[in-house]
Scaffold this active site. Structure first.
Site, PDB file in Angstrom:
ATOM      1  N   TYR A 101      15.692  13.835   2.877  1.00 37.56           N
ATOM      2  CA  TYR A 101      14.785  12.742   3.256  1.00 37.56           C
ATOM      3  C   TYR A 101      13.338  13.061   2.857  1.00 37.56           C
ATOM      4  CZ  TYR A 101      18.403   9.991   5.456  1.00 37.56           C
ATOM      5  OH  TYR A 101      19.519   9.216   5.659  1.00 37.56           O
TER       6      TYR A 101
ATOM      7  N   HIS B 279      16.953  -0.869   9.088  1.00 42.59           N
ATOM      8  CA  HIS B 279      17.458   0.503   9.040  1.00 42.59           C
ATOM      9  C   HIS B 279      16.356   1.539   9.266  1.00 42.59           C
ATOM     10  CE1 HIS B 279      21.252  -0.943   6.647  1.00 42.59           C
ATOM     11  NE2 HIS B 279      21.295  -1.224   7.932  1.00 42.59           N
TER      12      HIS B 279
HETATM   13  P1  OAD Z   1      23.363  -0.930  -2.340  1.00 43.96           P
HETATM   14  O1  OAD Z   1      23.070   0.271  -3.175  1.00 43.96           O
HETATM   15  O2  OAD Z   1      24.673  -1.007  -1.639  1.00 43.96           O
HETATM   16  O3  OAD Z   1      23.262  -2.230  -3.266  1.00 43.96           O
HETATM   17  C1  OAD Z   1      22.162  -2.386  -4.137  1.00 43.96           C
HETATM   18  C2  OAD Z   1      22.288  -3.737  -4.784  1.00 43.96           C
HETATM   19  O4  OAD Z   1      21.130  -3.921  -5.592  1.00 43.96           O
HETATM   20  C3  OAD Z   1      23.504  -3.869  -5.726  1.00 43.96           C
HETATM   21  O5  OAD Z   1      24.209  -5.060  -5.395  1.00 43.96           O
HETATM   22  C4  OAD Z   1      22.884  -3.969  -7.109  1.00 43.96           C
HETATM   23  O6  OAD Z   1      23.613  -4.833  -7.969  1.00 43.96           O
HETATM   24  C5  OAD Z   1      21.521  -4.545  -6.791  1.00 43.96           C
HETATM   25  N1  OAD Z   1      20.476  -4.251  -7.776  1.00 43.96           N
HETATM   26  C6  OAD Z   1      20.378  -3.225  -8.638  1.00 43.96           C
HETATM   27  N2  OAD Z   1      19.247  -3.323  -9.378  1.00 43.96           N
HETATM   28  C7  OAD Z   1      18.616  -4.449  -8.966  1.00 43.96           C
HETATM   29  C8  OAD Z   1      17.399  -5.099  -9.338  1.00 43.96           C
HETATM   30  N3  OAD Z   1      16.595  -4.607 -10.284  1.00 43.96           N
HETATM   31  N4  OAD Z   1      17.065  -6.248  -8.694  1.00 43.96           N
HETATM   32  C9  OAD Z   1      17.861  -6.765  -7.723  1.00 43.96           C
HETATM   33  N5  OAD Z   1      19.022  -6.186  -7.341  1.00 43.96           N
HETATM   34  C10 OAD Z   1      19.391  -5.044  -7.940  1.00 43.96           C
HETATM   35  O7  OAD Z   1      22.127  -1.107  -1.347  1.00 43.96           O
HETATM   36  P2  OAD Z   1      22.039  -1.887   0.035  1.00 43.96           P
HETATM   37  O8  OAD Z   1      22.901  -3.112   0.019  1.00 43.96           O
HETATM   38  O9  OAD Z   1      20.617  -2.043   0.368  1.00 43.96           O
HETATM   39  O10 OAD Z   1      21.885   2.263   4.800  1.00 43.96           O
HETATM   40  O11 OAD Z   1      22.695  -0.803   0.987  1.00 43.96           O
HETATM   41  C11 OAD Z   1      22.782  -1.063   2.345  1.00 43.96           C
HETATM   42  C12 OAD Z   1      22.648   0.205   3.114  1.00 43.96           C
HETATM   43  O12 OAD Z   1      23.573   1.198   2.643  1.00 43.96           O
HETATM   44  C13 OAD Z   1      21.309   0.910   2.971  1.00 43.96           C
HETATM   45  O13 OAD Z   1      20.301   0.361   3.777  1.00 43.96           O
HETATM   46  C14 OAD Z   1      21.644   2.292   3.390  1.00 43.96           C
HETATM   47  C15 OAD Z   1      22.919   2.487   2.609  1.00 43.96           C
HETATM   48  O14 OAD Z   1      23.777   3.444   3.076  1.00 43.96           O
HETATM   49  C16 OAD Z   1      21.613   3.309   5.562  1.00 43.96           C
HETATM   50  O15 OAD Z   1      21.136   4.332   5.118  1.00 43.96           O
HETATM   51  C17 OAD Z   1      21.951   3.078   6.999  1.00 43.96           C
END
Ligand code: OAD
Length: 246
Positions: free
Chosen positions: A53, A104
């Site tokens: 972190y 989060h």
């Molecule tokens: P993810 O890594 O699961 O998803 C990221 C998303 O961003 C994917 O659907 C990609 O297609 C998209 N992406 C990539 N590049 C992009 C761009 N330039 N513009 C827009 N979208 C783009 O991330 P989260 O859904 O945020 O939790 O993950 C949810 C949670 O899982 C996080 O908050 C974290 C993680 O474990 C905790 O740590 C509790």
């Protein structure tokens, strides 16, 4: 117009912050979430988790908000904008958005794992101490100790298995209820309960627009999917905003 933005890791990708689940570049493609993002992991190997972190906080400090963040902040000058994010960075705030709901938690709100006492937040957060000595990704560093009880200082993020902060969750529900348009940016829609918010919006009859280069779990329930990155997508939705005016 009343607009609620629900943002995830893809929102910050164009700033240079890695997402979690993108193939090859995603943090969970390189590391096991179970080793880094649970209380059990921290208790088992505090130096690994704190070091990781510390690395992430230093990375976030080095990068800047992107066109998507600044586009959302600019929209708030003319519209009633609420920002609800799963991200633990502060890039929305640094772009000028106010009252961002962090579902989060935050990288900059460390606290004692035992007594819950805060350890200085924002720029004074111990996660930013000794910037010259930040471990590399995967490196170890012992967490500081709580001045009150001697417990280990943990990052102020929500780990798997932990409840979301009530205030942020309530702000998210309120933002959706009040909104006329919900824009979901850069989340895979796989982590609950945050992932249930777009469905709640759809079920409440809100228009839902998704901005994400790839289809996700959210795509089938969105009214529209802009298949592009956050910067281009936010600019497009701003240009086309009149289409969703009630
Ligand atoms: P993810 O890594 O699961 O998803 C990221 C998303 O961003 C994917 O659907 C990609 O297609 C998209 N992406 C990539 N590049 C992009 C761009 N330039 N513009 C827009 N979208 C783009 O991330 P989260 O859904 O945020 O939790 O993950 C949810 C949670 O899982 C996080 O908050 C974290 C993680 O474990 C905790 O740590 C509790």
């Amino acid at each position: 117009m009343r607009i609620a933005f629900l943002t995830g890791a893809g929102m910050s990708a164009e700033s240079g912050v890695p997402t979690f689940r993108d193939a090859l570049t995603g943090l969970w493609a390189r590391f096991d979430a179970e080793q880094l993002a649970t209380e059990a992991a921290f208790r088992r190997d505090p130096a690994l988790v704190w070091g990781w972190y510390r690395w992430r906080a230093a990375l976030v400090r080095r990068v800047a908000p992107n066109a998507g963040h600044t586009g959302i902040a600019a929209l708030a000058m003319e519209h009633d904008v609420a920002v609800v994010t799963q991200n633990v960075d502060d890039l929305h705030e640094r772009a000028g958005s106010r009252d961002v709901a962090h579902l989060h938690g935050s990288l900059f709100a460390s606290r004692c794992i035992d007594c819950g006492g805060t350890a200085g937040d924002g720029e004074h957060d111990p996660i930013l101490r000794d910037a010259h000595a930040v471990p590399d990704e995967g490196g170890h560093e012992d967490p500081p100790r709580c001045a009150a009880c001697g417990g280990a200082i943990r990052p102020g993020v929500v780990w798997f298995g932990e409840a979301l902060p009530d205030a942020a969750w309530n702000a998210a529900i309120d933002a959706i209820e009040r909104s006329e348009l919900v824009v979901v940016v850069g989340t895979s829609g796989l982590v609950h309960p945050a992932a249930s918010l777009p469905r709640m919006a759809r079920d409440a009859g809100k228009r839902v627009v998704e901005i994400n280069p790839r289809p996700t779990a959210i795509t089938p329930l969105a009214d529209e999917h802009f298949a592009c990155g956050a910067g281009v997508g936010i600019a497009r939705m701003e240009r086309e905003l009149a289409r969703w005016r009630p």
